[in-house]
Write an enzyme that holds these catalytic residues in place. Sequence first.
Site, PDB file in Angstrom:
ATOM      1  N   GLU A 110      -1.516   8.133   8.955  1.00 36.37           N
ATOM      2  CA  GLU A 110      -0.138   7.809   8.983  1.00 36.37           C
ATOM      3  C   GLU A 110       0.777   8.566  10.124  1.00 36.37           C
ATOM      4  OE1 GLU A 110       2.170   6.195   6.585  1.00 36.37           O
ATOM      5  OE2 GLU A 110      -0.079   5.186   5.888  1.00 36.37           O
ATOM      6  N   ASP A 145       0.959  -1.311   0.022  1.00 37.85           N
ATOM      7  CA  ASP A 145      -0.040   0.051   0.195  1.00 37.85           C
ATOM      8  C   ASP A 145       0.860   1.327  -0.047  1.00 37.85           C
ATOM      9  OD1 ASP A 145      -2.347   1.733   0.300  1.00 37.85           O
ATOM     10  OD2 ASP A 145      -1.907   1.845   2.636  1.00 37.85           O
ATOM     11  N   SER A 146       0.222   2.448  -0.315  1.00 45.18           N
ATOM     12  CA  SER A 146       1.038   3.623   0.111  1.00 45.18           C
ATOM     13  C   SER A 146       1.597   3.749   1.230  1.00 45.18           C
ATOM     14  CB  SER A 146       0.002   4.724  -0.571  1.00 45.18           C
ATOM     15  OG  SER A 146      -0.864   4.931   0.203  1.00 45.18           O
ATOM     16  N   HIS A 149      -6.655   3.186   4.171  1.00 46.74           N
ATOM     17  CA  HIS A 149      -6.541   3.995   5.271  1.00 46.74           C
ATOM     18  C   HIS A 149      -7.793   4.170   6.117  1.00 46.74           C
ATOM     19  CE1 HIS A 149      -2.609   4.823   3.454  1.00 46.74           C
ATOM     20  NE2 HIS A 149      -2.246   5.134   4.805  1.00 46.74           N
ATOM     21  N   CYS A 192      -4.373  -1.243  -1.830  1.00 48.67           N
ATOM     22  CA  CYS A 192      -4.675   0.075  -2.178  1.00 48.67           C
ATOM     23  C   CYS A 192      -5.533   0.403  -3.199  1.00 48.67           C
ATOM     24  CB  CYS A 192      -3.131   0.890  -2.366  1.00 48.67           C
ATOM     25  SG  CYS A 192      -3.125   2.627  -2.718  1.00 48.67           S
ATOM     26  N   CYS A 236     -10.741   3.756   0.488  1.00 46.28           N
ATOM     27  CA  CYS A 236      -9.425   3.723   0.650  1.00 46.28           C
ATOM     28  C   CYS A 236      -8.883   2.979   1.897  1.00 46.28           C
ATOM     29  CB  CYS A 236      -8.927   5.382   1.101  1.00 46.28           C
ATOM     30  SG  CYS A 236      -7.120   5.497   1.349  1.00 46.28           S
TER      31      CYS A 236
END
Length: 259
Positions: free
Chosen positions: A153, A12-13, A187, A75, A185
């Site tokens: 993050e 994932d990012s 996240h 992602c 998403c």
Amino acid sequence: MSIFVDMIGVFDSGAGGLSVLREILKILPRERYIYFADNAFCPYGEKTPQFIQDRARFITDYLLEQGADIVVVACNTATAAAISTLRQEYSIKFIGMEPAVKPAALSSESGVIGVLATAGTLKGSKYLNTKGIYKNDARIEERVGQGFVELVERGLLDGPEVEETVRASLKPLLDEGADRIVLGCTHYPFLREVIQRIAGPDVEVIDPAPAVARQLLRVMTAEGIVREDALEPLPDIRLEASGDPTTSNRLLQRIISEK
């Protein structure tokens, strides 16, 4: 004796894809995993498709070098921008994120669903095609979750700052009458408790990660590569990151402790 993959690669990012790994671990607890958080380049949402494709190639090459035999693109933005390219250029199987518009549209009682996603996901052909199929079943309202990825993050999952940030993107969807909120998403599920609290008990929040985990199991079963002979029903998880791994490590330990 069953043939099994050397390792399942997941990327994932950043730390968001761990929400997908969490669901995978529930149904594939005996596998070996390598998770790559590309957090030096996070977020992907505003990056160009070419940039994301280049990063996806780089990460895939790395995962293959480490022994991965199947890769989960955990992602939504990377799936939209790069998974077709990856499938054309590599011989292994790739599992991507699927927009959960279908279950939302078909179950909505108000006839309005809300989609929270990154700008990259909302512009991607996979999402647009799915939206086109179900646009007559429900009115689809969209918002970018501004600041959501950055919160995760930073390891901020609750509190006044999180509430304020989530409310700013979520309230317009609720004001339109949405009774289903699709998390577009990976996240965003880490903010699910806050999202649900703001949305209220009559709104269903839909995370596509369980469906992705089931698809991974189906593909691995069809390929005959599910590990069934491990001595201990415990996963072996290795985490790598292109940037600071602190938040990803913290969230991974949280996921492991939930098991």
